[in-house]
Design an enzyme around this catalytic site. Sequence first.
Site, PDB file in Angstrom:
ATOM      1  N   ASP A  31      -3.648   2.332   9.457  1.00  0.00           N
ATOM      2  CA  ASP A  31      -2.596   1.351   9.687  1.00  0.00           C
ATOM      3  C   ASP A  31      -2.846   0.701  11.034  1.00  0.00           C
ATOM      4  O   ASP A  31      -3.704   1.144  11.803  1.00  0.00           O
ATOM      5  CB  ASP A  31      -1.201   2.016   9.625  1.00  0.00           C
ATOM      6  CG  ASP A  31      -0.108   1.029   9.233  1.00  0.00           C
ATOM      7  OD1 ASP A  31       0.376   1.072   8.090  1.00  0.00           O
ATOM      8  OD2 ASP A  31       0.256   0.175  10.084  1.00  0.00           O
ATOM      9  N   PHE A 246      17.515  -0.975 -17.209  1.00  0.00           N
ATOM     10  CA  PHE A 246      17.797  -2.206 -16.462  1.00  0.00           C
ATOM     11  C   PHE A 246      18.857  -3.059 -17.145  1.00  0.00           C
ATOM     12  O   PHE A 246      18.774  -4.269 -17.190  1.00  0.00           O
ATOM     13  CB  PHE A 246      16.501  -2.985 -16.197  1.00  0.00           C
ATOM     14  CG  PHE A 246      15.689  -2.318 -15.134  1.00  0.00           C
ATOM     15  CD1 PHE A 246      15.700  -2.806 -13.830  1.00  0.00           C
ATOM     16  CD2 PHE A 246      14.960  -1.172 -15.410  1.00  0.00           C
ATOM     17  CE1 PHE A 246      14.999  -2.159 -12.829  1.00  0.00           C
ATOM     18  CE2 PHE A 246      14.261  -0.514 -14.409  1.00  0.00           C
ATOM     19  CZ  PHE A 246      14.279  -1.003 -13.126  1.00  0.00           C
ATOM     20  N   CYS A 257      10.531  -5.712  -3.599  1.00  0.00           N
ATOM     21  CA  CYS A 257       9.650  -6.168  -4.684  1.00  0.00           C
ATOM     22  C   CYS A 257      10.261  -7.227  -5.591  1.00  0.00           C
ATOM     23  O   CYS A 257       9.699  -8.309  -5.727  1.00  0.00           O
ATOM     24  CB  CYS A 257       9.201  -4.967  -5.510  1.00  0.00           C
ATOM     25  SG  CYS A 257       8.049  -3.924  -4.604  1.00  0.00           S
ATOM     26  N   LYS A 260      10.926 -10.848  -4.142  1.00  0.00           N
ATOM     27  CA  LYS A 260       9.717 -11.575  -3.748  1.00  0.00           C
ATOM     28  C   LYS A 260       8.787 -11.817  -4.929  1.00  0.00           C
ATOM     29  O   LYS A 260       8.116 -12.837  -5.003  1.00  0.00           O
ATOM     30  CB  LYS A 260       8.998 -10.850  -2.604  1.00  0.00           C
ATOM     31  CG  LYS A 260       8.023  -9.792  -3.022  1.00  0.00           C
ATOM     32  CD  LYS A 260       7.236  -9.292  -1.835  1.00  0.00           C
ATOM     33  CE  LYS A 260       6.471  -8.031  -2.180  1.00  0.00           C
ATOM     34  NZ  LYS A 260       5.522  -8.142  -3.282  1.00  0.00           N
TER      35      LYS A 260
HETATM   36  N1  LIG Z   1       7.518  -0.559  -2.030  1.00  0.00           N
HETATM   37  C1  LIG Z   1       7.427  -0.527  -3.347  1.00  0.00           C
HETATM   38  O1  LIG Z   1       8.275   0.033  -4.047  1.00  0.00           O
HETATM   39  C2  LIG Z   1       6.251  -1.159  -4.038  1.00  0.00           C
HETATM   40  C3  LIG Z   1       5.983  -0.849  -5.382  1.00  0.00           C
HETATM   41  C4  LIG Z   1       4.899  -1.439  -6.005  1.00  0.00           C
HETATM   42  C5  LIG Z   1       4.122  -2.345  -5.316  1.00  0.00           C
HETATM   43  N2  LIG Z   1       4.418  -2.652  -4.024  1.00  0.00           N
HETATM   44  C6  LIG Z   1       3.557  -3.605  -3.312  1.00  0.00           C
HETATM   45  O2  LIG Z   1       2.693  -2.852  -2.473  1.00  0.00           O
HETATM   46  C7  LIG Z   1       2.441  -3.552  -1.252  1.00  0.00           C
HETATM   47  C8  LIG Z   1       2.841  -2.697  -0.074  1.00  0.00           C
HETATM   48  O3  LIG Z   1       4.226  -2.473  -0.124  1.00  0.00           O
HETATM   49  P1  LIG Z   1       4.946  -1.408   0.813  1.00  0.00           P
HETATM   50  O4  LIG Z   1       6.377  -1.387   0.412  1.00  0.00           O
HETATM   51  O5  LIG Z   1       4.153  -0.157   0.815  1.00  0.00           O
HETATM   52  O6  LIG Z   1       4.773  -2.130   2.233  1.00  0.00           O
HETATM   53  P2  LIG Z   1       5.125  -1.537   3.684  1.00  0.00           P
HETATM   54  O7  LIG Z   1       5.607  -2.700   4.476  1.00  0.00           O
HETATM   55  O8  LIG Z   1       5.987  -0.340   3.550  1.00  0.00           O
HETATM   56  O9  LIG Z   1       3.719  -1.047   4.266  1.00  0.00           O
HETATM   57  C9  LIG Z   1       2.676  -1.898   4.596  1.00  0.00           C
HETATM   58  C10 LIG Z   1       1.886  -1.279   5.760  1.00  0.00           C
HETATM   59  O10 LIG Z   1       0.675  -2.025   5.928  1.00  0.00           O
HETATM   60  C11 LIG Z   1       0.383  -2.019   7.311  1.00  0.00           C
HETATM   61  N3  LIG Z   1      -0.652  -3.027   7.621  1.00  0.00           N
HETATM   62  C12 LIG Z   1      -0.524  -4.349   7.833  1.00  0.00           C
HETATM   63  N4  LIG Z   1      -1.746  -4.904   8.078  1.00  0.00           N
HETATM   64  C13 LIG Z   1      -2.653  -3.902   7.999  1.00  0.00           C
HETATM   65  C14 LIG Z   1      -4.078  -3.828   8.138  1.00  0.00           C
HETATM   66  N5  LIG Z   1      -4.803  -4.915   8.382  1.00  0.00           N
HETATM   67  N6  LIG Z   1      -4.678  -2.624   8.002  1.00  0.00           N
HETATM   68  C15 LIG Z   1      -3.952  -1.520   7.728  1.00  0.00           C
HETATM   69  N7  LIG Z   1      -2.590  -1.534   7.572  1.00  0.00           N
HETATM   70  C16 LIG Z   1      -1.956  -2.713   7.701  1.00  0.00           C
HETATM   71  C17 LIG Z   1       1.734  -2.237   7.951  1.00  0.00           C
HETATM   72  O11 LIG Z   1       1.728  -1.890   9.317  1.00  0.00           O
HETATM   73  C18 LIG Z   1       2.619  -1.317   7.092  1.00  0.00           C
HETATM   74  O12 LIG Z   1       2.701  -0.014   7.639  1.00  0.00           O
HETATM   75  C19 LIG Z   1       3.220  -4.873  -1.373  1.00  0.00           C
HETATM   76  O13 LIG Z   1       2.373  -5.861  -1.879  1.00  0.00           O
HETATM   77  C20 LIG Z   1       4.288  -4.545  -2.397  1.00  0.00           C
HETATM   78  O14 LIG Z   1       4.710  -5.683  -3.101  1.00  0.00           O
HETATM   79  C21 LIG Z   1       5.446  -2.065  -3.364  1.00  0.00           C
END
Ligand SMILES: NC(=O)c1ccc[n+]([C@@H]2O[C@H](COP(=O)([O-])OP(=O)(O)OC[C@H]3O[C@@H](n4cnc5c(N)ncnc54)[C@H](O)[C@@H]3O)[C@@H](O)[C@H]2O)c1
Length: 446
Positions: A31, A246, A257, A260
Amino acid sequence: MARIAIFGAGYVGLVTGACFADLGHEVVVRDVLPERIERLRAGEVPIYEPGLEEVLERNRDRISFTLDVREAVDGAEFLFVAVGTPPTYSGDADLSYVWSVVDGLPDEVAGRPVMVMKSTVPAGTGERVRARLDARGLTNVGYVSNPEFLAEGSAIADFMRPDRIVVGAYDPADADAVVQLHSGIETEIVRSDVASAELVKLAANAFLSTRISFVNEIANVCELVGADVVDVARGVGLDHRLGPHFLQAGIGFGGSCFPKDVTALKQLAGNSGYPFLLLQAVWEVNELQKRRVVQKLQHRLGGLRGRTVALLGLAFKPNTDDMREAPSRVIAARLLAEGAEVRAWDPVAQPDDLHGVEICDSVLEAVRGVDAAVIVTEWPELRDLPTAEVREAMARPLIVDGRNLLDPAAAAAAGFEYEGIGRPTRSAPGGLNGKPQPAPDRELQD
Ligand SMILES: NC(=O)c1ccc[n+]([C@@H]2O[C@H](COP(=O)([O-])OP(=O)(O)OC[C@H]3O[C@@H](n4cnc5c(N)ncnc54)[C@H](O)[C@@H]3O)[C@@H](O)[C@H]2O)c1
């Protein structure tokens, strides 16, 4: 067993890393946030996700955390991208974190690692990433789209026992490698081209959101015709062609999610020359639904200026601390704008950016002296809300149940005025136990 690098230590990255380590793989999570990496190294989990701490703990010798790209990439056979893809002002997905991963790779990477896109990205992103890797001379890095379907609150189980694994690839050997990586997980595998895999994810979330907006509109019709949406949804959901999921009416969807991904798909279609009218409506219905709670309070209380309202639950859903796009934000802002005082309680989420809202340590503290309590998030703790203690603490024992969590008859029998979403309203039998009687406001049904 494979060596896996994961970019992003958020909800998806940490769950993915922990679960792959649990399957026996060697995982390095990278991260860019020093504090996050330090906490993870110290054995702390920076997000609230049930079961995650235990899985990380029992795999400590197979998972490590770093800020250093080289340390993550060296020797890795897979480069998982799990960074955020939030919406931009235009509603398109912001891919800047994805580009920061692609552009941040070293100029030379040994072997043939496969970049695996877990982040939710618009169809066409894979092609752009492929072109950018090629332009950087990283033609030896493969590319696979492998969208993630986990839901916060049940993420570990969702990862280990998914409904399906979607793998979209340019090179069948890369797809095989990613499928192989999941051995130990029994499920259907959907193989496709990259654009189709990307679209599966957006379409699935858009469809789930559509069901929510649909049942919310049915709820609003129920209020006009005197029906109960809980019974209607049950009757509809038992149709095997439709299913029960749902179909819970409430105050609209939120989270990191659905909102967006609905706008990202709508924008993607629009940018490609197709106006996705259905999703436009899904979005608008959801925005209005969040505000209906405020309308209900206005009608009940005869105006909001000077009233005090408790918001019970702040996270966008139970079992998570995630406040991204939480409906509580909109409801709190609307109440404050109308001149109400707002108190709030949540068992996990402790936001420091809800300006003007007093965050309380307990439900009882939150409801003391209020004119109404709103159930915003259906935390199990709130099932027991209609107690004599709570009723006595409130200035006016009015519960607006934004999630239809409570039994209306039981709430009324316990001396509360009760209003759910899409259900007949209830008054306490024989008045409100010495509490001030409500002004004879119009009900929403009028
Ligand atoms: N949260 C969910 O329930 C969920 C479910 C399915 C899919 N997603 C998708 O997964 C993706 C991530 O979601 P999330 O909720 O885990 O996001 P999050 O914001 O919780 O985590 C993202 C992390 O990426 C880090 N980051 C940013 N740039 C970086 C880099 N260059 N190298 C390494 N780390 C970096 C950030 O600091 C952060 O800690 C999104 O596209 C989201 O749409 C999320």
